[in-house]
Structures are given as structure tokens and as C-alpha cells.
Design an enzyme around this catalytic site. Structure first.
Site, PDB file in Angstrom:
ATOM      1  N   GLU A   1       0.798  -1.242   0.000  1.00 58.75           N
ATOM      2  CA  GLU A   1       0.000   0.000   0.000  1.00 58.75           C
ATOM      3  C   GLU A   1       0.822   1.280   0.000  1.00 58.75           C
ATOM      4  O   GLU A   1       0.539   2.208   0.754  1.00 58.75           O
ATOM      5  CB  GLU A   1      -0.970  -0.013   1.201  1.00 58.75           C
ATOM      6  CG  GLU A   1      -1.923  -1.185   1.148  1.00 58.75           C
ATOM      7  CD  GLU A   1      -2.848  -1.292   2.360  1.00 58.75           C
ATOM      8  OE1 GLU A   1      -2.872  -0.371   3.182  1.00 58.75           O
ATOM      9  OE2 GLU A   1      -3.551  -2.319   2.473  1.00 58.75           O
TER      10      GLU A   1
ATOM     11  N   ASN B   1       2.024  -5.163  -3.176  1.00 58.37           N
ATOM     12  CA  ASN B   1       0.619  -5.456  -2.889  1.00 58.37           C
ATOM     13  C   ASN B   1      -0.156  -4.162  -2.607  1.00 58.37           C
ATOM     14  O   ASN B   1       0.319  -3.306  -1.849  1.00 58.37           O
ATOM     15  CB  ASN B   1       0.566  -6.371  -1.646  1.00 58.37           C
ATOM     16  CG  ASN B   1      -0.796  -6.951  -1.357  1.00 58.37           C
ATOM     17  OD1 ASN B   1      -1.413  -7.544  -2.230  1.00 58.37           O
ATOM     18  ND2 ASN B   1      -1.258  -6.794  -0.125  1.00 58.37           N
TER      19      ASN B   1
ATOM     20  N   HIS C   1     -10.550  -5.955  -2.344  1.00 57.75           N
ATOM     21  CA  HIS C   1     -11.628  -5.726  -1.369  1.00 57.75           C
ATOM     22  C   HIS C   1     -12.760  -5.039  -2.133  1.00 57.75           C
ATOM     23  O   HIS C   1     -12.694  -3.839  -2.389  1.00 57.75           O
ATOM     24  CB  HIS C   1     -11.135  -4.847  -0.218  1.00 57.75           C
ATOM     25  CG  HIS C   1     -10.059  -5.485   0.601  1.00 57.75           C
ATOM     26  ND1 HIS C   1     -10.280  -6.599   1.371  1.00 57.75           N
ATOM     27  CD2 HIS C   1      -8.744  -5.181   0.758  1.00 57.75           C
ATOM     28  CE1 HIS C   1      -9.159  -6.951   1.989  1.00 57.75           C
ATOM     29  NE2 HIS C   1      -8.206  -6.110   1.625  1.00 57.75           N
TER      30      HIS C   1
ATOM     31  N   GLU D   1      -6.299 -10.534  -1.208  1.00 58.27           N
ATOM     32  CA  GLU D   1      -7.113 -10.271  -0.002  1.00 58.27           C
ATOM     33  C   GLU D   1      -8.588 -10.223  -0.353  1.00 58.27           C
ATOM     34  O   GLU D   1      -9.342  -9.383   0.151  1.00 58.27           O
ATOM     35  CB  GLU D   1      -6.678  -8.949   0.660  1.00 58.27           C
ATOM     36  CG  GLU D   1      -5.207  -8.914   1.031  1.00 58.27           C
ATOM     37  CD  GLU D   1      -4.781  -7.654   1.773  1.00 58.27           C
ATOM     38  OE1 GLU D   1      -5.660  -6.920   2.274  1.00 58.27           O
ATOM     39  OE2 GLU D   1      -3.572  -7.406   1.846  1.00 58.27           O
TER      40      GLU D   1
ATOM     41  N   ASP E   1     -12.339 -10.164  -0.719  1.00 57.86           N
ATOM     42  CA  ASP E   1     -13.624 -10.236  -0.014  1.00 57.86           C
ATOM     43  C   ASP E   1     -14.591  -9.323  -0.738  1.00 57.86           C
ATOM     44  O   ASP E   1     -14.186  -8.328  -1.329  1.00 57.86           O
ATOM     45  CB  ASP E   1     -13.503  -9.939   1.498  1.00 57.86           C
ATOM     46  CG  ASP E   1     -12.779  -8.663   1.844  1.00 57.86           C
ATOM     47  OD1 ASP E   1     -12.628  -7.777   0.971  1.00 57.86           O
ATOM     48  OD2 ASP E   1     -12.353  -8.521   3.009  1.00 57.86           O
TER      49      ASP E   1
HETATM   50  O1  G3I Z   1      -4.552  -7.845  19.000  1.00 53.82           O
HETATM   51  C1  G3I Z   1      -5.051  -6.600  19.496  1.00 53.82           C
HETATM   52  C2  G3I Z   1      -5.724  -6.770  20.831  1.00 53.82           C
HETATM   53  O2  G3I Z   1      -4.764  -7.196  21.750  1.00 53.82           O
HETATM   54  C3  G3I Z   1      -6.349  -5.440  21.226  1.00 53.82           C
HETATM   55  O3  G3I Z   1      -7.039  -5.592  22.423  1.00 53.82           O
HETATM   56  C4  G3I Z   1      -7.279  -4.944  20.153  1.00 53.82           C
HETATM   57  C5  G3I Z   1      -7.876  -3.570  20.487  1.00 53.82           C
HETATM   58  O4  G3I Z   1      -8.043  -2.798  19.325  1.00 53.82           O
HETATM   59  O5  G3I Z   1      -6.577  -4.830  18.959  1.00 53.82           O
HETATM   60  C6  G3I Z   1      -6.030  -6.047  18.502  1.00 53.82           C
HETATM   61  O6  G3I Z   1      -5.320  -5.794  17.317  1.00 53.82           O
HETATM   62  C7  G3I Z   1      -6.121  -5.598  16.172  1.00 53.82           C
HETATM   63  C8  G3I Z   1      -5.666  -6.597  15.114  1.00 53.82           C
HETATM   64  O7  G3I Z   1      -6.355  -6.369  13.918  1.00 53.82           O
HETATM   65  C9  G3I Z   1      -5.888  -8.037  15.531  1.00 53.82           C
HETATM   66  O8  G3I Z   1      -7.265  -8.272  15.687  1.00 53.82           O
HETATM   67  C10 G3I Z   1      -5.937  -4.191  15.688  1.00 53.82           C
HETATM   68  O9  G3I Z   1      -6.494  -3.283  16.611  1.00 53.82           O
HETATM   69  C11 G3I Z   1      -6.593  -4.013  14.351  1.00 53.82           C
HETATM   70  O10 G3I Z   1      -6.244  -2.736  13.825  1.00 53.82           O
HETATM   71  C12 G3I Z   1      -6.107  -5.067  13.395  1.00 53.82           C
HETATM   72  O11 G3I Z   1      -6.803  -4.908  12.186  1.00 53.82           O
HETATM   73  C13 G3I Z   1      -6.191  -5.501  11.062  1.00 53.82           C
HETATM   74  C14 G3I Z   1      -5.865  -4.436  10.037  1.00 53.82           C
HETATM   75  O12 G3I Z   1      -5.314  -5.043   8.886  1.00 53.82           O
HETATM   76  C15 G3I Z   1      -4.879  -3.424  10.563  1.00 53.82           C
HETATM   77  O13 G3I Z   1      -4.742  -2.388   9.671  1.00 53.82           O
HETATM   78  C16 G3I Z   1      -7.149  -6.520  10.476  1.00 53.82           C
HETATM   79  O14 G3I Z   1      -7.290  -7.615  11.397  1.00 53.82           O
HETATM   80  C17 G3I Z   1      -6.613  -7.043   9.157  1.00 53.82           C
HETATM   81  O15 G3I Z   1      -7.609  -7.813   8.514  1.00 53.82           O
HETATM   82  C18 G3I Z   1      -6.260  -5.880   8.253  1.00 53.82           C
HETATM   83  O16 G3I Z   1      -5.711  -6.401   7.058  1.00 53.82           O
HETATM   84  C19 G3I Z   1      -5.375  -5.445   6.068  1.00 53.82           C
HETATM   85  C20 G3I Z   1      -4.147  -5.967   5.343  1.00 53.82           C
HETATM   86  O17 G3I Z   1      -3.108  -6.215   6.252  1.00 53.82           O
HETATM   87  C21 G3I Z   1      -3.684  -4.979   4.262  1.00 53.82           C
HETATM   88  N1  G3I Z   1      -4.763  -4.651   3.353  1.00 53.82           N
HETATM   89  C22 G3I Z   1      -5.998  -4.199   3.985  1.00 53.82           C
HETATM   90  C23 G3I Z   1      -6.481  -5.218   5.028  1.00 53.82           C
HETATM   91  C24 G3I Z   1      -7.804  -4.782   5.629  1.00 53.82           C
HETATM   92  O18 G3I Z   1      -7.667  -3.598   6.359  1.00 53.82           O
END
Ligand code: G3I
Length: 300
Positions: A127, A169, A205, A232, A234
Site C-alpha cells: 500500500e 501489494n 476488497h 485479499e 472479499d
Molecule cells: O490484537 C489486538 C488486541 O490485543 C487489542 O485488544 C485490540 C484492540 O483494538 O486490537 C487487537 O489488534 C487488532 C488486530 O487487527 C488483531 O485483531 C488491531 O487493533 C486491528 O487494527 C487489526 O486490524 C487488522 C488491520 O489489517 C490493521 O490495519 C485486520 O485484522 C486485518 O484484517 C487488516 O488487514 C489489512 C491488510 O493487512 C492490508 N490490506 C488491507 C487489510 C484490511 O484492512
């Protein structure tokens, strides 16, 4: 074939899912993963904040759970991601200049070396291009270290793991538009100058439709001599099943489209809360979208 993975394999491709280490104790989840998919991506566990929470201290426990499970079952692994403006550890977020550049390249070298030989494809950079009509780079702390940061990352990844396919990516690159053309021009330049790039990931997406030139866009990148991957996938909305079928057929129609990854297994595992964009419902049942993908993979 009767599963996504075996059907894709019959077409010389993989079919993968993004998975979370924290869900691997869920039996329904694990059963679907092991039955349907022959590739995995760590949804979060290989990102910079997860693998280098303190500078120079690397932690691979959660990433290894995913990699070891995949390898023990003959699944390939997409590495996601070595450098990204988001999900940086807090120590890196405040850095700039040569200190950040050196830390970033060290991160690439360390993580790619640790997983040397175990990764099918690495999202080396994620990105880095801006949305909108300009077709240029996204502003970020990494971009402000100099426009050559992306090629420096690819060269470091290549030195650390010469066998991995090295990918760029991004999202909103699904059709031929200013953003995808900016990336196309970078890839063409990298190929011309011998910067080691092997593949481009199209996150895909999508919301209820896919650009009419989706396949043509994949093809123009493939024509540069790189593989393309749907990384990715969906899809939300009422046309979900049909759009899943269209995307799958587009990949099959492009010889260098080597695989498809969906960004999660069940709707309840998705980052798109409430949009139900995946192939299995919250109970793990196959949705019409699943049937559309399987049918497309089997030539329907
Ligand atoms: O693990 C912590 C947890 O300990 C905490 O209590 C909680 C509170 O917010 O956060 C948890 O971490 C989260 C993590 O996912 C695991 O669930 C983060 O806040 C959250 O921001 C994170 O989101 C991820 C996101 O990327 C971050 O930008 C999504 O799961 C994940 O699906 C998403 O994936 C991205 C790709 O990497 C790149 N392309 C876009 C895609 C969708 O946004």
C-alpha cells in the site's frame, strides 16, 4: 475437484485464506482451513508491529504457529508484509531519515532471512501508492526517507530469500485507473532496471461489483513479466456470488495469475464487520459465493 484447494491445484494455482493464530484453536475454523485451502497468509502476525515490537528484538511465536501448521499440511505461505505505513511498532512510527531507512531495511533482512525457504511469495511492500487521481506515492514516514525505499526493500528481500517470489501489494488497483497505472509504471521501471520484483498482489476488497477491465488490468501487469495474485479477496453486497465467480474466472483466464487468497474464512472472521463478505457463514456453512467459486474453478 471437490474443494477450493484441489480445484485450484488442478488449474495449476493455489487457493488460500488469511488466518489468525488466535483462531486456530477453533475446531470449525481449523476443519474448514484444512479441508479447503492449500495456501495461507497471516492476517496480522507477520507485520512489523508483531515481529519487531522493540527495535532489534524479533518475536515469531504467533507467525510460526501459522507457518508451521501450513508447512506440516503441505500448504504454501504468503508472507504479509515486510514494510507498510500502517501497523508499525511505536518505536518506528516516530523515526525518520537514515535511522528509519536503516531500521526498515534491517527489518526486511531479518524477517526474510528468518523465513528463508519457507515463503512462497512475500508482500515486500504494501500500500505505498496514494488513492485518487494523481497516481503517485502515498506520503508516509517510509516515503519521506526517499523515493528509492521500495527498491531498497526489494533488493534486501532478494538478498535474504532469493527463492521467494517478491510482490508489491495494494488495494483500489482492481481496474485500470490512476493508482494501478502508477504501480504499473513502477513495476515496468523495476523490470527495466533489474530491481528484483516477481509479482503484484491485487487485494480486491470489493463491494458488489468488479471493474469491467479487471482481467485486462491483471493481464497488463502479467505482460510486464511478473506473476499476479489476488491477495485479499472479499466481496460485500447482493451480487456477491456472481462477483466471486467473475473474479475467479478472470484469474483463470490470465496465465500468470497464480493464485487467489480470500481475506478470512467465515463472515464472522472478517475485518469487514457486518458485511458478510466471505465464502462461509458464521456457522461454517458454505455460502452461494462458495459454490460460485468452486464452479468457476471447475470450469463452470
Ligand atoms: O490484537 C489486538 C488486541 O490485543 C487489542 O485488544 C485490540 C484492540 O483494538 O486490537 C487487537 O489488534 C487488532 C488486530 O487487527 C488483531 O485483531 C488491531 O487493533 C486491528 O487494527 C487489526 O486490524 C487488522 C488491520 O489489517 C490493521 O490495519 C485486520 O485484522 C486485518 O484484517 C487488516 O488487514 C489489512 C491488510 O493487512 C492490508 N490490506 C488491507 C487489510 C484490511 O484492512
Amino acid at each position: 475437484g471437490t474443494t477450493l484447494g484441489t480445484s485450484a491445484a488442478e488449474k495449476g494455482r493455489y487457493f488460500g485464506a488469511a488466518i489468525a493464530a488466535g483462531r486456530m484453536g477453533d475446531n470449525t475454523y481449523l476443519t474448514i482451513l484444512n479441508r479447503e485451502f492449500n495456501s495461507v497468509t497471516a492476517e496480522n502476525e507477520m507485520k512489523w508491529d508483531a515481529t519487531e515490537p522493540q527495535q532489534g528484538r524479533f518475536t515469531y511465536t504467533n507467525a510460526d504457529r501459522i507457518v508451521n501448521h501450513a508447512r506440516s499440511r503441505g500448504m504454501t505461505v504468503r508472507g504479509h508484509t515486510l514494510l507498510w505505513h500502517a501497523q508499525q511498532p511505536s518505536w518506528a512510527q516516530g523515526m525518520s531519515g537514515s535511522a528509519l531507512r536503516n531500521a526498515a531495511i534491517n527489518h526486511v533482512t531479518q524477517v526474510a532471512s528468518y523465513y528463508r525457504g519457507k515463503i512462497h511469495s512475500w508482500d515486500v511492500v504494501n500500500e505505498a501508492f496514494a488513492d485518487g487521481g494523481g497516481g503517485g506515492r502515498r506520503d508516509s514516514n517510509l516515503q519521506r526517507t526517499g523515493n528509492d525505499w521500495i527498491e531498497a526493500a526489494f533488493r534486501a528481500a532478494d538478498a535474504a530469500d532469493p527463492a521467494a517470489r517478491l510482490c508489491y501489494n495494494d488495494y483500489n488497483t482492481d481496474g485500470i485507473n490512476a493508482k494501478s497505472t502508477g504501480i504499473y509504471n513502477m513495476v515496468r521501471d523495476f523490470r527495466a532496471r533489474g530491481v528484483p520484483i516477481d509479482c503484484v498482489g491485487f487485494q480486491s476488497h470489493l463491494s458488489n461489483s468488479v471493474p469491467g477491465d479487471y482481467q485486462a488490468n491483471l493481464q497488463r501487469f502479467a505482460d510486464l513479466g511478473v506473476d499476479v495474485q489476488i491477495t485479499e479477496l472479499d466481496i460485500s453486497g447482493a451480487n456477491q456470488a456472481a462477483v466471486y465467480g467473475t473474479v475467479t474466472r478472470a484469474c483463470l483466464a490470465v496465465a500468470r495469475c497464480t493464485g487467489i487468497t480470500v481475506w478470512g474464512i467465515r463472515d464472522t472472521d472478517s475485518w469487514r464487520t457486518g458485511q458478510n463478505p466471505l465464502l462461509f457463514d458464521g456457522n461454517g456453512n458454505k455460502k452461494p459465493a462458495y459454490d460460485a467459486v468452486l464452479g468457476a474453478l471447475n470450469g463452470g
